[in-house]
Design a protein around this motif. Sequence first.
Motif, PDB file in Angstrom:
ATOM      1  N   PRO A   2       0.808  -1.234   0.000  1.00  0.00           N
ATOM      2  CA  PRO A   2       0.000   0.000   0.000  1.00  0.00           C
ATOM      3  C   PRO A   2       0.834   1.274   0.000  1.00  0.00           C
ATOM      4  N   SER A   3       2.122   1.180   0.319  1.00  0.00           N
ATOM      5  CA  SER A   3       2.998   2.353   0.299  1.00  0.00           C
ATOM      6  C   SER A   3       4.302   1.967  -0.400  1.00  0.00           C
ATOM      7  N   PRO A   4       4.989   2.937  -1.020  1.00  0.00           N
ATOM      8  CA  PRO A   4       6.173   2.620  -1.830  1.00  0.00           C
ATOM      9  C   PRO A   4       7.326   2.048  -1.010  1.00  0.00           C
ATOM     10  N   VAL A   5       8.056   1.124  -1.619  1.00  0.00           N
ATOM     11  CA  VAL A   5       9.303   0.637  -1.042  1.00  0.00           C
ATOM     12  C   VAL A   5      10.285   1.803  -1.015  1.00  0.00           C
ATOM     13  N   ALA A   6      10.927   2.027   0.140  1.00  0.00           N
ATOM     14  CA  ALA A   6      11.718   3.248   0.341  1.00  0.00           C
ATOM     15  C   ALA A   6      12.982   3.296  -0.502  1.00  0.00           C
ATOM     16  N   GLY A   7      13.620   2.179  -0.798  1.00  0.00           N
ATOM     17  CA  GLY A   7      14.872   2.220  -1.537  1.00  0.00           C
ATOM     18  C   GLY A   7      15.341   0.834  -1.918  1.00  0.00           C
ATOM     19  N   GLU A   8      16.334   0.786  -2.816  1.00  0.00           N
ATOM     20  CA  GLU A   8      16.895  -0.489  -3.247  1.00  0.00           C
ATOM     21  C   GLU A   8      17.611  -1.171  -2.089  1.00  0.00           C
ATOM     22  N   ARG A   9      17.493  -2.492  -2.032  1.00  0.00           N
ATOM     23  CA  ARG A   9      18.136  -3.203  -0.934  1.00  0.00           C
ATOM     24  C   ARG A   9      18.413  -4.651  -1.337  1.00  0.00           C
ATOM     25  N   TYR A  10      19.627  -5.095  -1.028  1.00  0.00           N
ATOM     26  CA  TYR A  10      19.974  -6.508  -1.174  1.00  0.00           C
ATOM     27  C   TYR A  10      20.679  -6.919   0.105  1.00  0.00           C
ATOM     28  N   GLU A  11      20.149  -7.938   0.777  1.00  0.00           N
ATOM     29  CA  GLU A  11      20.744  -8.408   2.022  1.00  0.00           C
ATOM     30  C   GLU A  11      20.840  -9.929   1.985  1.00  0.00           C
ATOM     31  N   ARG A  12      21.877 -10.437   2.625  1.00  0.00           N
ATOM     32  CA  ARG A  12      22.028 -11.881   2.787  1.00  0.00           C
ATOM     33  C   ARG A  12      22.429 -12.130   4.231  1.00  0.00           C
ATOM     34  N   SER A  13      21.591 -12.880   4.950  1.00  0.00           N
ATOM     35  CA  SER A  13      21.820 -13.083   6.375  1.00  0.00           C
ATOM     36  C   SER A  13      21.137 -14.378   6.793  1.00  0.00           C
TER      37      SER A  13
END
Length: 366
Positions: A103-114
């Motif tokens: 319902p609201s935009p994704v704030a920014g690009e993100r790639y995580e591995r954990s």
Amino acid sequence: MSTTDDVQDRIEEVSNATGSGPHLVTLAVPPEQPIDAALERIEEEHARTEYIDADETSERVTEALERVRRIVSDYEETPENGLVVYAGIVDAETIDYVFDDLPSPVAGERYERSNEFETEPLDVTTDESTYGLLVVEHGKAILGRFSDGDVEQIESLRSDDTEDNPTSGELGDREQTHREFFERVAERAMVEFLGEAADEQRRSNANPGQSDIDPVDGLFVGGSSVTASEFLDGDYLDHRLRNRIVTDAFAVGDASRDGLEQLADKARDHLEDARREDVREHLDEFLGELETGDEAVSGREAVEEALEYEGVATTLASGTLSAEELRDYERRTVAQGGEFVVVPNDIDGGDELRDGLGALLRFPID
């Protein structure tokens, strides 16, 4: 389209998922990023992983990335509010979660591995404002901006007349040099933070190939307490930037990357204090009205009714609610012109929000 309960359940599952090593992959694609760019990022990570010595972790990462790649490849374009994909091996099973109808935009690009999935891209409480940062001292200055915690250095400036000993020379000459440098800093701030310059030639020189710069929502200034105050008191800044100054100048080390980071840290602390004070004021108003008036309600049922009548001026929601619930109540409140406030768990009086919800009303609702 997923139901609210289904999305809520999936968010809870994502939050609870744990891997046996750093092989759970999170990919967040903001709405402005082309889907091909996101796919390219995954391809790069996949190729990089293949160079790692074959072991259980790298094999599991490869499997997770292949699952993400297949999912992303199914999209011809980035969804309206972005895309968040989770994939990895949990309890010997490869799982994935896809959120493409947020319902609201994704704030920014993100790639995580954990060993855990990163759920922050699903959080609606992120501050999307952008703030300018300016550290100024005699003969040196550095400009930057930060948004959602990330600090970007824009440019460093140095006076052409800066000497090894800034106190040498005639007093009048030194003061004139300082004034001219402050004027140069102010002009540069106007270019970076307002997207304007004294003339098009200067703008072209200052920002090659860049024609549009979004204004900042606020400006923080730092430096030595004397110099930064001298700069602000000298009225060098454009009046529109002066109106965006959030607070008095902060004392920081010097006009360097470290000084910029120090200013950003102080700015974050100030914004957090201001946010909590704003929440405190809303909560006090709510509690006072709840006790003595008829334009406040508490509890899920009462808030739902008020939203149906479009009578909500402010919705107060506890931070204990799920991210999906917060998004839903924020969307519905803002749609009718109301204000949405998330109440942190550790604020006194927050327990008066029955079911974690309360509202200040525009008018009494019988």
